[in-house]
Design an enzyme around this catalytic site. Structure first.
Site, mmCIF file in Angstrom:
data_model
loop_
_atom_site.group_PDB
_atom_site.id
_atom_site.type_symbol
_atom_site.label_atom_id
_atom_site.label_comp_id
_atom_site.label_asym_id
_atom_site.label_seq_id
_atom_site.Cartn_x
_atom_site.Cartn_y
_atom_site.Cartn_z
ATOM 1 N N CYS A 18 27.921 28.146 -0.244
ATOM 2 C CA CYS A 18 28.575 29.136 0.498
ATOM 3 C C CYS A 18 29.453 29.959 -0.389
ATOM 4 O O CYS A 18 29.932 29.629 -1.177
ATOM 5 C CB CYS A 18 29.210 28.581 1.688
ATOM 6 N N ARG A 43 25.439 31.765 -4.137
ATOM 7 C CA ARG A 43 25.984 30.473 -3.731
ATOM 8 C C ARG A 43 25.240 30.108 -2.195
ATOM 9 O O ARG A 43 25.484 29.059 -1.977
ATOM 10 C CB ARG A 43 27.489 30.885 -3.435
ATOM 11 N N TRP A 104 25.365 28.598 2.930
ATOM 12 C CA TRP A 104 24.080 27.812 2.565
ATOM 13 C C TRP A 104 24.266 26.665 3.519
ATOM 14 O O TRP A 104 25.201 25.775 3.295
ATOM 15 C CB TRP A 104 24.386 27.236 1.296
ATOM 16 N N ASN A 130 33.801 27.085 3.068
ATOM 17 C CA ASN A 130 32.795 26.821 2.151
ATOM 18 C C ASN A 130 33.149 25.270 1.785
ATOM 19 O O ASN A 130 34.294 25.047 1.560
ATOM 20 C CB ASN A 130 33.258 27.452 0.709
ATOM 21 N N GLY A 131 32.112 24.386 1.865
ATOM 22 C CA GLY A 131 32.365 23.096 1.656
ATOM 23 C C GLY A 131 32.170 22.182 3.072
ATOM 24 O O GLY A 131 31.248 22.566 3.782
ATOM 25 N N GLU A 512 11.455 13.334 -18.055
ATOM 26 C CA GLU A 512 12.371 14.736 -17.520
ATOM 27 C C GLU A 512 12.908 15.290 -18.784
ATOM 28 O O GLU A 512 12.690 16.424 -19.053
ATOM 29 C CB GLU A 512 13.294 14.347 -16.524
ATOM 30 N N LYS A 516 12.209 18.964 -20.405
ATOM 31 C CA LYS A 516 13.349 20.138 -20.501
ATOM 32 C C LYS A 516 13.010 20.690 -21.987
ATOM 33 O O LYS A 516 13.102 22.086 -22.172
ATOM 34 C CB LYS A 516 14.594 19.515 -20.217
ATOM 35 N N GLU A 519 10.017 23.020 -22.025
ATOM 36 C CA GLU A 519 9.826 24.105 -21.186
ATOM 37 C C GLU A 519 10.732 25.230 -21.916
ATOM 38 O O GLU A 519 10.519 26.431 -21.522
ATOM 39 C CB GLU A 519 9.856 23.814 -19.936
ATOM 40 N N HIS A 535 -0.521 0.994 -28.694
ATOM 41 C CA HIS A 535 -1.885 1.337 -28.253
ATOM 42 C C HIS A 535 -2.142 2.699 -28.745
ATOM 43 O O HIS A 535 -3.141 3.263 -28.165
ATOM 44 C CB HIS A 535 -1.662 0.942 -26.761
ATOM 45 N N LYS A 634 10.182 30.297 -11.422
ATOM 46 C CA LYS A 634 11.164 29.283 -10.832
ATOM 47 C C LYS A 634 10.224 28.562 -9.467
ATOM 48 O O LYS A 634 10.461 27.349 -9.289
ATOM 49 C CB LYS A 634 12.225 30.039 -10.188
HETATM 50 C C1 AGP Z 1 11.297 21.966 -14.044
HETATM 51 O O1 AGP Z 1 12.406 22.338 -14.991
HETATM 52 C C2 AGP Z 1 10.297 23.085 -13.610
HETATM 53 N N1 AGP Z 1 11.206 24.288 -13.212
HETATM 54 C C3 AGP Z 1 9.319 22.653 -12.508
HETATM 55 O O2 AGP Z 1 8.662 21.612 -13.298
HETATM 56 C C4 AGP Z 1 9.609 22.373 -11.379
HETATM 57 O O3 AGP Z 1 10.404 21.098 -10.953
HETATM 58 C C5 AGP Z 1 8.152 22.082 -10.566
HETATM 59 O O4 AGP Z 1 7.687 23.665 -10.401
HETATM 60 C C6 AGP Z 1 8.550 21.745 -9.082
HETATM 61 O O5 AGP Z 1 9.154 22.643 -8.253
HETATM 62 P P1 AGP Z 1 9.773 22.401 -6.838
HETATM 63 O O6 AGP Z 1 10.864 21.225 -6.912
HETATM 64 O O7 AGP Z 1 10.371 23.843 -6.335
HETATM 65 O O8 AGP Z 1 8.770 21.956 -5.862
#
Ligand code: AGP
Length: 639
Positions: A18, A43, A104, A130-131, A512, A516, A519, A535, A634
């Protein structure tokens, strides 16, 4: 880039939910408030509203959706740029004092009634908040018992009624008295119809900044809300109340002690201000993780040995007789699911299957009415995850969405929803949504153990206590490892391959961390189960290979350390993530980054932090745009 303003860093976390803004001065303020909200829309953006006070009367306009809906509701055409000079006010004559809010949602659905500002019974008091007010249930009960009438489901409305209850002509005193009775983390601004030149605001854990202009004063969640009008700011600290008039601001503590604070001059440009002084959204979001996790667990751990997920709409009989859980997700969300699998199996002893959503949807899965299928998706819009959830639902399974976005498609497709509360994430690389998802999976694991009575209460209490400490441990880890991670990044920024190794709960952290790195830095990586090395992948290693090993404390740490020794024997450069106090790891690694000790199942939420930073600094050293890496979006709404 270090923050120039030390006071912005002085709290353990600053939840990103928020945006609030208030204005008092000599100009018509409707458009000033809307312009301020536009700067805070990152926010939260599920609903918005403003309240304007003129001639002893408060007029409120609220709208569901983003700010263009609010603009339409107040008669500002969506294409008309908001004027910084005022404009035609809703109120006549134009109001010169008012409040604004962009929401939010945390408590209460996304509806116009739940949008802020909220008023009291008399219509004199209005607030934006907010909160989260954690003791909202008991306060609401007391207020209802004494005759107060509520018009929303929010915890925020309580604050307006609390001020009404304590008001006897002195708004600051009423806010102080109300503030003393609230528990939680929040910031709010209050306005009263009898005080046309005064706003009173209070801060507890959530950000609140006062902007001192020339004959006008602003109060907001963040500097961008008023940066176009003034660069003079007063930062508020926890437990402080500020009385704001056109001539300035007077800060007191809750016991009325006067606070003397110097006005500071902000030197940021607007873009830097939106990033909170950080050079990128990604780094800002990495540092927002204490808040994202704190928000996610906040009121869901109301007692020392109990998890409250009463928002989950599944009958207790179904949960008790649950045969199996299936998790479907993509990318980072899939990795959070992998961590969740360990937690659920370890604590609740329910078998968990997990699959990448794009695989699951095409493999004709065996799934049915005894199964709970959890779709994890921060955006709630990922096409493959939605398709996997729908497929499971069509076959009779109960479906839960774990998402960060209220009203997203996943929430509409699912039988029930568990929300993370990470706030909007702008950087394409998921960071704070990952740790918030992981925290939510921990809550779910504990809740299932509790509902199925699979684990003694003392055990649940031990993990609850550890989980509550995680937000501040995230904060201390980020600060503690930063310098060393930068140094490691400098020595490895030009490598052409990184290998990540881990076992058990450390493996999802590796997956993960490797995601990171690839990407945002475009450096190829592989993440492997350490026991699987011999293996095949061990053939990749030579002196030029940095190998990141997640070697935090766990029942199989010894096994991980043997694998680290194997890697080291091939000349690879080992960077280990270890638990503080475990010097055994230091003896087998070239470089060790420590994270604080906690329950071993919770270690991933800390172990990922140095790996996020490592990817970040390597990418920055290679001059890459970490917020918008090439080829990525995104939200992936296509198959
Ligand atoms: C991760 O850094 C990416 N942006 C990507 O792997 C992301 O997690 C994936 O596209 C899933 O998105 P979502 O959580 O919105 O479903």
């Amino acid at each position: 880039m270090a923050l120039r303003h030390a006071w912005l860093r002085q709290y353990p976390y600053s939840p990103p939910m928020c945006g609030i803004v208030g204005y008092v001065g000599g100009r018509p303020c409707r458009d000033l408030l809307v312009a301020g909200l536009e700067k805070l829309e990152y926010r939260g953006y599920d609903s918005a509203g403003i309240s304007l006070l003129t001639d002893g009367h408060v007029e409120t306009v609220r709208a569901v959706g983003n700010l263009s809906n609010l603009r339409a509701a107040i008669g500002l055409d969506a294409d008309t740029p908001v004027s910084a000079e005022g404009g035609v006010a809703v109120a006549t004559p134009p109001a010169t004092i008012g409040l604004g809010h962009t929401r939010w949602a945390t408590h209460g659905r996304v509806t116009e009634e739940n949008a802020h500002p909220h008023g009291d019974c008399t219509g004199d008091v209005h607030i934006v908040l907010n909160g989260i007010v954690e003791n909202h249930t008991e306060l609401r009960r007391e207020l209802v018992d004494s005759g107060h009438q509520f018009t929303s489901e929010t915890d925020a409305e309580i604050v307006a009624h609390m001020i009404e209850k304590h008001y006897d002509g002195d708004l600051t005193a009423a806010v102080r008295a109300a503030f003393a009775e609230l528990r939680g983390h929040y910031a709010f601004v209050a306005m009263h119809a009898s005080h046309p030149d005064t706003l009173v605001a209070a801060r507890q854990e959530c950000p609140l900044i006062v902007g001192i202009g020339d004959g006008e004063t602003f109060v907001a969640s963040a500097i961008p809300a008023f940066l176009a009008h003034t660069r003079k700011v007063l930062g508020m600290k926890n437990g402080e109340i500020v009385t704001v008039t056109p001539d300035g601001a007077r800060i007191v503590e809750v016991d009325s002690t006067q606070v003397d604070r110097d006005v500071e001059e902000v030197t940021w440009d607007e873009e830097a201000a939106e990033k909170g002084g950080y050079p990128t959204f990604m780094l800002k979001e990495i540092h927002e993780q204490p808040g994202a996790v704190a928000e996610t667990i906040a009121d869901r751990l109301p007692e020392i040995d109990r998890v409250d997920l009463s928002e989950i709409e599944l009958e207790p009989e179904f949960v008790r007789s649950l045969r199996r859980i299936v998790i479907v997700a993509c990318g980072t969300s899939y990795h959070a699911g992998l961590v969740g699998r360990y937690a659920i199996e370890q604590w609740a002893r329910i078998p968990v299957e997990i699959d990448i959503a794009s695989e699951y949807r095409y493999r004709d899965p065996v799934v049915g009415p005894d199964d709970l299928v959890i779709g994890i998706t921060q955006s709630g819009e990922t096409a493959d995850t939605l398709a996997a959830m729908r497929l499971a639902r069509d076959r009779g399974a109960r479906v839960m969405a774990l998402t960060n976005i209220m009203g997203s498609q996943a929430t509409r497709d699912a039988d029930t929803v568990l929300y993370t509360r990470a706030g909007l994430e702008i950087g394409v690389a998921a960071t704070k949504t990952f740790t918030a998802q992981t925290a939510a999976m921990y809550l779910l694991g504990l809740w299932l153990a509790q509902t199925q009575e699979a684990w003694p209460r003392e055990k649940i209490a031990e993990v609850v206590a550890e989980l509550k400490g995680i937000p501040s441990k995230i904060g201390t880890t980020l600060t503690a490892v930063d310098e060393r991670v930068r140094a490691i990044a400098r020595s490895h920024a030009k490598r052409d391959f990184f290998l990540y190794l881990g076992r058990n709960i450390g493996l999802p952290v590796c997956l993960e961390g490797a995601l990171k790195m690839k990407e945002i830095s475009y450096i190829p990586t592989d993440a492997y189960a350490a026991g699987e090395m011999k293996h095949g992948p061990i053939a990749l290693l030579d002196e030029s290979t940095p190998v990141v090993c997640v070697a935090t404390d766990s029942p199989i740490l010894e096994k991980v350390l043997s694998n680290v020794a194997e890697v080291r024997a091939r000349g690879a450069d080992v960077i280990a993530i270890a638990t503080e106090g475990n010097i055994e790891v230091e003896q087998v690694a070239d470089q060790t980054l420590y994270v604080p000790a906690t329950d071993w199942v919770l270690q991933p939420i800390l172990a990922i932090l140095p790996l996020q930073l490592l990817a970040y600094y390597v990418a920055r050293l290679n001059d890459l745009n970490v917020d918008q890496p090439r080829n990525l979006a995104k939200t992936v709404t296509v198959e």
